[in-house]
Enzyme design. Structure first.
Site, PDB file in Angstrom:
ATOM      1  N   HIS A  68       0.794  -1.228   0.000  1.00  0.00           N
ATOM      2  CA  HIS A  68       0.000   0.000   0.000  1.00  0.00           C
ATOM      3  C   HIS A  68       0.824   1.274   0.000  1.00  0.00           C
ATOM      4  CE1 HIS A  68      -4.207  -1.231   0.301  1.00  0.00           C
ATOM      5  NE2 HIS A  68      -3.765  -2.297   0.967  1.00  0.00           N
ATOM      6  N   THR A  95      -8.418   6.672  -1.510  1.00  0.00           N
ATOM      7  CA  THR A  95      -9.808   6.312  -1.767  1.00  0.00           C
ATOM      8  C   THR A  95     -10.741   7.467  -1.444  1.00  0.00           C
ATOM      9  OG1 THR A  95      -9.961   5.273   0.425  1.00  0.00           O
ATOM     10  CG2 THR A  95      -9.503   3.827  -1.446  1.00  0.00           C
ATOM     11  N   LYS A 130       1.062  14.184   2.733  1.00  0.00           N
ATOM     12  CA  LYS A 130      -0.300  14.493   2.283  1.00  0.00           C
ATOM     13  C   LYS A 130      -0.510  16.002   2.141  1.00  0.00           C
ATOM     14  CE  LYS A 130      -2.209  10.207   4.173  1.00  0.00           C
ATOM     15  NZ  LYS A 130      -2.750   9.586   2.948  1.00  0.00           N
ATOM     16  N   LYS A 134     -14.431   8.864  -3.163  1.00  0.00           N
ATOM     17  CA  LYS A 134     -15.668   9.174  -2.448  1.00  0.00           C
ATOM     18  C   LYS A 134     -16.138  10.593  -2.762  1.00  0.00           C
ATOM     19  CE  LYS A 134     -13.890   6.092   1.038  1.00  0.00           C
ATOM     20  NZ  LYS A 134     -12.924   6.089   2.129  1.00  0.00           N
ATOM     21  N   LYS A 145      -8.156  13.618   5.695  1.00  0.00           N
ATOM     22  CA  LYS A 145      -7.315  12.427   5.639  1.00  0.00           C
ATOM     23  C   LYS A 145      -6.336  12.469   6.803  1.00  0.00           C
ATOM     24  CE  LYS A 145      -6.253  13.269   1.329  1.00  0.00           C
ATOM     25  NZ  LYS A 145      -6.106  12.148   0.419  1.00  0.00           N
ATOM     26  N   ARG A 146      -5.688  11.359   7.023  1.00  0.00           N
ATOM     27  CA  ARG A 146      -4.664  11.287   8.062  1.00  0.00           C
ATOM     28  C   ARG A 146      -3.670  12.429   7.892  1.00  0.00           C
ATOM     29  NH1 ARG A 146       0.164   8.140   7.692  1.00  0.00           N
ATOM     30  NH2 ARG A 146      -0.665   7.247   5.757  1.00  0.00           N
TER      31      ARG A 146
END
Length: 815
Positions: A356, A652, A550, A656, A544-545
């Site tokens: 991942h 993901t 990120k 969404k 998100k985390r």
């Protein structure tokens, strides 16, 4: 009991008396929820028994999905939808003076995951059951989950997530299926007359693994698969009566608590040795328990374990369950009497592995001393796997000792779990096209050349049943009225919506649905944070985390830039914007926690400055979970997918958002690339460095963040404001020192400053597009139309055919 309203009301009243021995008038909302959940479980259990019996009788090939996380979301509403019983239940409860939505709110979110890894696992289980495929989950029943996040004065504070405080009606404890997991101790080796070695584990710490099974229902198809979650318990309760008698109460129960700690918290802070050891215990605990359970069940029907690979596939979700390889070997050799070669053949044809991430910290390694002390027999097996691998590698690459060293499972004093997973699996897949290419050509280049047939791509997906049908029922109804209901079973048919993208009445209806979602989210923000946000502003969302790659920091710096712009020109022609953030930082990840503090200080800065109120708002929503996500996605206009190119394996959340009509601003990273290819450049806002540019910088150097600081006045102003504290009088300057050091002193590892100008221009483009509402609405509809390609049903179909070789059954076969 769900066939009609009258039948339901009668059954609900009877259940109340039998379950609680009280009347509905005496009951709390939680009582009413538990009774309803129990009724649903009764309905599901019948299908559950039939499904399991069908698998046993037909000898269906099954897959077991091992994951340290399963971020499931609430069960009550989704199970009602999947049973086709929501309307009957809602009407029946209303007759009794009960609101179904009040009961839905009583259910806690299961604290069994954190982010994308766990949500993907949950989507996969949903698709397996809804497609009539025999597949089950295997994980840990965490007592407290990751943590419950609270924001106090802008700082993240971690509290236990007591989701099991009340009875969980969706699980069944299976004491008779408990197994023993052995830790520590030593291995006694004896040889028989034929020279065969036999291994006995002695003086070990016994841990009882007790399974709690949760039913995973398929959508209106009679299938119910199983998620088995393991709880760690002491074998003898470890109560030291002598210590208790001396008044030493802590030591009297210390053994019991040290065992139970294994299943208490997801991802314990591994900045200290004790918790690092606990993480390894967790990984072996659920892997050993799960594989023991699979082998035991297999032997009930099949006596020949040589057939295991023909009937069973074990899939490991990232490196956390990589110990499945040596554990299956241990069982086959030590308990079932197989020789090494035969055991290795069975193992290598049974286990498959999904990678991942290419982030080094996620390609787990364990110190040899720690590993050997905790898992002495498993270490012996890993050592032998490594010895045999090195023999083969040295024969293949006699003049390349560096390559052999890189591919070794044990090296530099550590056990390399990603290498172990690759060597012991028959399939290795990435989760987006670009991620798989990076695995094959960069991160695992050596292994890809050595095992060319193992590597493949399976782009991630999301279940449209939760993220559209459940989360956005108004949108579901509108879609079905336009294109029919076939898309529910075949989500790729959402593509038929493209024909309506330019239709004024469709645009108006979809815009109304979006606005209704924004009103709901605005209400939640008012209730939880006492902030008023304008539902007619652009809802620009990044959830998100919290992690450096990120790049929540890039988003926040741009917010600060917009604040500066509006302070200088309050009448700037800018569409009002509400920036919404949510996500958790790991407890010991102080840099990520500094970013959370920075975002919250920006929110405070904007809130107290009335000059910018009409154009700008910033919100950080605490304790992000599935239920909150189900409110956020339908309300979002813009999806922030701005990770450094090459770092996000897939994502993901991007799918969404897309499925609910948000337009993506993103880098060429992960599944963003495939989203852009599907929707077209005109319906995706692209910015930033490309993957090959990022890799070139890492390989060759040439990037100097201070040069950007010196040459770009906007960047310089932003960082100077942070360092001086002029905008943030309510916080210590040191709170943000880690941020500015990362950008300037440590040369901006994730290219935040390098991409800032391009990001700001992309954001300006969004502002212009949003003002062209006809065009913007068409972009939104086109994103929804193409989102069906990212349904997890499509992904699971590829896994089922290309890796697991499992077949579907029809609902009629289970009648």
């Amino acid at each position: 009991m769900f066939d009609n309203k009258e039948q339901f009301v009668s059954a609900y009243k009877r259940k109340f008396m039998s379950e609680l021995s009280k009347t509905i008038g005496e009951a709390t909302a939680t009582d009413k929820y538990v009774v309803l959940a129990s009724m649903i479980c009764e309905e599901i259990k019948e299908k559950w028994v039939v499904t399991n019996d069908y698998y046993l009788k037909t000898g269906a090939r099954q897959v077991y999905y091992f994951s340290l996380e399963f971020l499931l979301g609430k069960f009550l509403e989704s199970n009602l939808i999947y049973l086709g019983a929501e309307d009957v239940c809602r009407e029946g409860l209303a007759e009794l003076g009960i609101e179904l939505d009040d009961l839905i709110r009583c259910e806690p979110d299961p604290a069994l995951g954190n982010g994308g890894l766990g949500r993907l696992a949950a989507c996969f289980l949903d698709s397996l059951a809804s497609m009539g495929l025999p597949g089950h989950g295997n994980g840990i029943r965490y007592k407290y989950g990751l943590f419950r996040q609270q924001i106090v004065d802008g700082y993240q504070v971690e509290l236990p997530d007591n989701w099991l405080n009340q009875r969980n009606p969706w699980e069944m404890r299976k004491q008779d299926k408990a197994v023993l997991v052995k830790l520590n101790g030593y291995i006694r080796t004896e040889f028989d007359e034929e020279g065969h070695a036999h291994f006995t584990h002695e003086d070990f710490l016994p841990v009882l693994a007790v399974p709690y099974d949760m039913p995973i229902s398929g959508y209106k198809n009679n299938t119910v698969n199983t998620l088995r979650l393991w709880s760690a318990e002491s074998v003898d309760n470890s109560f030291d009566f002598a210590s208790f008698s001396r008044g030493d109460y802590v030591n009297a129960v210390s053994g019991k608590y040290s065992v139970e700690a294994i299943s208490e918290v997801l991802y314990p802070d591994d900045s200290n040795y004790t918790n690092r050891l606990l993480r390894l215990k967790q990984q072996y605990f659920f892997v050993s328990a799960g594989i023991q359970s699979i082998v035991r069940r297999f032997k009930l029907k099949q006596h020949d374990l040589e057939l295991l690979p023909e009937r069973i596939a074990i899939h490991i979700n990232d490196t956390h369950p990589a110990l499945a390889v040596p554990e299956l070997m241990r069982i086959l050799i030590d308990e079932e009497g197989f020789g090494w070669e035969q055991a290795w053949d069975i193992t290598g044809r049974t286990i498959a592995y999904t990678n991942h991430t290419i982030m080094p910290e996620a390609l787990e390694t364990w110190p040899v001393d720690l590993f050997w002390e905790l898992l002495p027999r498993i270490y012996m097996i890993v050592e032998e796997i490594n010895r045999r691998l090195l023999l083969d590698l040295n024969e293949k690459y006699p003049n390349d000792p560096e390559k052999v060293a890189r591919m070794a499972i044990i090296g530099d004093g550590t056990v390399r779990m990603a290498n172990l997973a690759v060597v012991g699996s028959f399939s290795v897949n990435g989760v987006a096209a670009v991620h798989t290419e990076l695995l094959k050509n960069v991160v695992m280049k050596d292994f890809s050349a050595y095992y060319p047939d193992k590597f493949n791509n399976k782009t991630n997906g999301i279940t449209h049943r939760r993220w559209l049908i459940k989360a956005n029922p108004r949108l579901e109804d509108a879609i079905s009225e336009l294109i029919g209901e076939n898309w529910i079973r075949n989500p790729v048919e959402l593509e038929n919506l493209k024909d309506f993208a330019e239709d004024p009445s469709t645009q108006e209806r979809f815009f109304g649905i979006k606005r209704a979602g924004k009103i709901l989210l605005a209400k939640h923000i008012k209730e939880t944070q006492n902030l008023i946000v304008d539902p007619d502003s652009i809802f620009d969302v990044q959830i998100k985390r919290i992690h450096a790659y990120k790049r929540q920091l890039l988003n926040a710096l741009h917010v600060q830039h917009l604040y500066n712009t509006l302070r200088e020109n309050p009448n700037a022609d800018m569409a009002p914007r509400t920036f919404i953030f949510a996500g958790k930082a790991a407890p010991s990840y102080y840099y990520a926690k500094a970013i959370i503090k920075y975002i919250n200080e920006l929110a405070r800065l904007v809130e107290r400055d009335k000059h910018v109120h009409d154009k700008l708002r910033v919100v950080f929503l605490e304790n992000y979970n599935v239920s909150l996500a189900e409110t956020i996605f339908p309300a979002s206009d813009i999806s922030e997918q701005i990770s450094t190119a090459s770092k996000e394996a897939s994502g993901t959340g991007n799918m969404k958002f897309m499925m609910n009509g948000a337009v993506t601003i993103g880098t060429n990273d992960g599944a963003n690339i495939e989203i852009r290819e599907l929707v077209g450049d005109d319906n995706f806002i692209l910015f930033g460095l490309r993957v090959e540019e990022v890799l070139a910088y890492y390989a060759n150097g040439g990037y100097n963040s201070r040069e950007i600081y010196e040459s770009d006045p906007n960047v310089r102003r932003l960082l100077d404001q942070i360092q001086s504290g002029e905008l943030f009088p309510y916080t210590a300057i040191d709170d943000f020192a880690a941020i500015t050091r990362s950008l300037l002193d440590y040369n901006d590892e994730f290219f935040v400053l390098r991409d800032f100008d391009d990001y700001a221009r992309a954001q300006a483009r969004i502002d212009g597009l949003y003002k062209q509402q006809t065009r913007w609405r068409a972009m939104s509809i086109r994103n929804i139309a193409m989102s069906g390609h990212f349904s997890s049903d499509n992904t699971i179909d590829q896994y089922a055919k290309g890796i697991w070789r499992i077949g579907r059954h029809t609902p009629e076969e289970l009648d």
